[in-house]
Design a protein around this motif. Structure first.
Motif, PDB file in Angstrom:
ATOM      1  N   ARG A 118       0.859  -1.182   0.000  1.00 13.63           N
ATOM      2  CA  ARG A 118       0.000   0.000   0.000  1.00 13.63           C
ATOM      3  C   ARG A 118       0.895   1.231   0.000  1.00 13.63           C
ATOM      4  O   ARG A 118       1.545   1.550   1.002  1.00 13.63           O
ATOM      5  CB  ARG A 118      -0.901   0.000   1.235  1.00 13.63           C
ATOM      6  CG  ARG A 118      -1.943   1.114   1.227  1.00 13.63           C
ATOM      7  CD  ARG A 118      -2.725   1.122   2.518  1.00 13.63           C
ATOM      8  NE  ARG A 118      -3.703   2.193   2.538  1.00 13.63           N
ATOM      9  CZ  ARG A 118      -4.323   2.629   3.624  1.00 13.63           C
ATOM     10  NH1 ARG A 118      -4.041   2.076   4.803  1.00 13.63           N
ATOM     11  NH2 ARG A 118      -5.200   3.602   3.553  1.00 13.63           N
ATOM     12  N   VAL A 128       1.602   5.381  -1.239  1.00 12.28           N
ATOM     13  CA  VAL A 128       1.124   6.666  -1.735  1.00 12.28           C
ATOM     14  C   VAL A 128       2.175   7.226  -2.675  1.00 12.28           C
ATOM     15  O   VAL A 128       3.382   7.133  -2.412  1.00 12.28           O
ATOM     16  CB  VAL A 128       0.840   7.644  -0.574  1.00 12.28           C
ATOM     17  CG1 VAL A 128       2.096   7.908   0.234  1.00 12.28           C
ATOM     18  CG2 VAL A 128       0.273   8.958  -1.094  1.00 12.28           C
ATOM     19  N   VAL A 134       1.460  15.380   2.548  1.00 10.75           N
ATOM     20  CA  VAL A 134       1.353  13.933   2.356  1.00 10.75           C
ATOM     21  C   VAL A 134       2.425  13.198   3.156  1.00 10.75           C
ATOM     22  O   VAL A 134       2.167  12.166   3.774  1.00 10.75           O
ATOM     23  CB  VAL A 134       1.459  13.569   0.855  1.00 10.75           C
ATOM     24  CG1 VAL A 134       1.550  12.054   0.672  1.00 10.75           C
ATOM     25  CG2 VAL A 134       0.260  14.117   0.097  1.00 10.75           C
ATOM     26  N   ASP A 163       1.286  13.198   6.751  1.00  8.73           N
ATOM     27  CA  ASP A 163       0.113  12.352   6.979  1.00  8.73           C
ATOM     28  C   ASP A 163       0.468  10.871   6.937  1.00  8.73           C
ATOM     29  O   ASP A 163      -0.096  10.069   7.686  1.00  8.73           O
ATOM     30  CB  ASP A 163      -0.971  12.653   5.933  1.00  8.73           C
ATOM     31  CG  ASP A 163      -1.605  14.027   6.134  1.00  8.73           C
ATOM     32  OD1 ASP A 163      -1.411  14.606   7.223  1.00  8.73           O
ATOM     33  OD2 ASP A 163      -2.267  14.517   5.203  1.00  8.73           O
ATOM     34  N   TRP A 164       1.410  10.514   6.064  1.00  7.09           N
ATOM     35  CA  TRP A 164       1.767   9.098   5.890  1.00  7.09           C
ATOM     36  C   TRP A 164       3.024   8.709   6.667  1.00  7.09           C
ATOM     37  O   TRP A 164       3.414   7.548   6.641  1.00  7.09           O
ATOM     38  CB  TRP A 164       1.960   8.795   4.410  1.00  7.09           C
ATOM     39  CG  TRP A 164       0.659   8.688   3.672  1.00  7.09           C
ATOM     40  CD1 TRP A 164      -0.155   9.711   3.279  1.00  7.09           C
ATOM     41  CD2 TRP A 164       0.008   7.494   3.268  1.00  7.09           C
ATOM     42  NE1 TRP A 164      -1.264   9.226   2.639  1.00  7.09           N
ATOM     43  CE2 TRP A 164      -1.192   7.864   2.622  1.00  7.09           C
ATOM     44  CE3 TRP A 164       0.331   6.139   3.362  1.00  7.09           C
ATOM     45  CZ2 TRP A 164      -2.080   6.931   2.087  1.00  7.09           C
ATOM     46  CZ3 TRP A 164      -0.548   5.201   2.829  1.00  7.09           C
ATOM     47  CH2 TRP A 164      -1.738   5.599   2.209  1.00  7.09           C
ATOM     48  N   HIS A 165       3.644   9.680   7.318  1.00  7.49           N
ATOM     49  CA  HIS A 165       4.841   9.421   8.127  1.00  7.49           C
ATOM     50  C   HIS A 165       5.946   8.767   7.298  1.00  7.49           C
ATOM     51  O   HIS A 165       6.522   7.747   7.680  1.00  7.49           O
ATOM     52  CB  HIS A 165       4.497   8.536   9.327  1.00  7.49           C
ATOM     53  CG  HIS A 165       3.400   9.093  10.182  1.00  7.49           C
ATOM     54  ND1 HIS A 165       3.564  10.182  11.000  1.00  7.49           N
ATOM     55  CD2 HIS A 165       2.093   8.705  10.318  1.00  7.49           C
ATOM     56  CE1 HIS A 165       2.430  10.444  11.629  1.00  7.49           C
ATOM     57  NE2 HIS A 165       1.522   9.580  11.233  1.00  7.49           N
TER      58      HIS A 165
END
Length: 241
Positions: A15, A17, A31, A34-36
């Motif tokens: 998964r 991004v 981003v 948010d997604w670290h």
């Protein structure tokens, strides 16, 4: 991973991004937060990976700079911040590092680790033969292999190394694994294969170190003529006059 070398697709994160080339500076930062994550792949319109935007790309890391306009970054480097007024005008296509350093899903973990070490990247996009993104592999993903149980590692070393190399002599070789450290003991006829056994054992997924104590078979001492065995005639000795 049971019975075969661990590959990138065994541990990668599926998964993922990703960005398009037109993604704006502030959106990229958002981003990442948010997604670290510290880096994001950039895709073209067909879904192929064309580059990677990292924190270093956003911060403009450089080895030296003006102390009045730069801050201290990671590893003691100075960081040149992009002017805030230009942030919205900067896009992923202009910021990214290209071409992207990628790895194939069927690459070994050892190859991925060497690639990370050589490029100093912490994360690598995983791409198929068509160049499309399949996943991301990180340093922490590569460490997952060392969570294998000792018994599982020992079984693979016996099957894939000892039995394949020594065949019928495999029963004379003892394999012990403790906390990922493999110990090989015993005697084998083909001593030339001992260094190869150690190298192959080290290549098994999850092995931390190998201690090889294999030795050759003991040599039989040559018998003196007077010690010849039963049924073996002693050599003829000439009589002296």
């Amino acid at each position: 991973m049971n019975g075969i070398p661990a590959l990138v697709h065994d541990v990668m994160t599926r998964r993922v991004v990703a960005l398009r080339g037109g993604a704006a500076f502030k959106d990229i930062v958002r981003v990442m937060q948010d997604w670290h994550v510290s880096a994001l792949p950039v895709l073209d319109d067909t879904g192929r990976v064309v580059g990677v935007v990292s924190e270093a790309d956003l911060l403009g890391e450089q080895e030296d700079g003006d102390a009045d306009t730069a801050g201290i970054g990671r590893h003691g480097r100075t960081v040149r911040l992009i002017e805030a007024g230009k942030a919205d005008a900067v896009t992923a296509a202009g910021l990214m590092t290209a071409p992207a350093v990628t790895v194939a899903p069927d690459a070994t973990l050892a190859r991925a680790a060497r690639l990370m070490a050589r490029t100093r990247f912490k994360r690598l996009p995983v791409v198929g033969p068509d160049g499309r993104l399949r996943g991301i592999v990180s340093r922490s993903d590569l460490l997952k292999v060392f969570l294998r149980e000792d018994e599982e590692i020992a079984e693979e070393v016996r099957r894939e190394v000892v039995v394949r190399l020594f065949g019928t002599q495999a029963a004379t070789v003892r394999v012990e694994v403790r906390r990922g450290v493999v110990t090989l003991t015993g005697r084998v006829r083909e001593t030339a294969l001992i260094p190869l056994a150690a190298r192959l054992a080290h290549a098994v997924a999850g092995v931390v170190d190998v201690r090889c104590a294999l030795t050759g078979l003991p040599r039989r001492p040559a018998l003196a003529p007077d010690l010849a065995g039963p049924g073996v005639p002693a050599p003829h000795r000439a009589r002296t006059p």
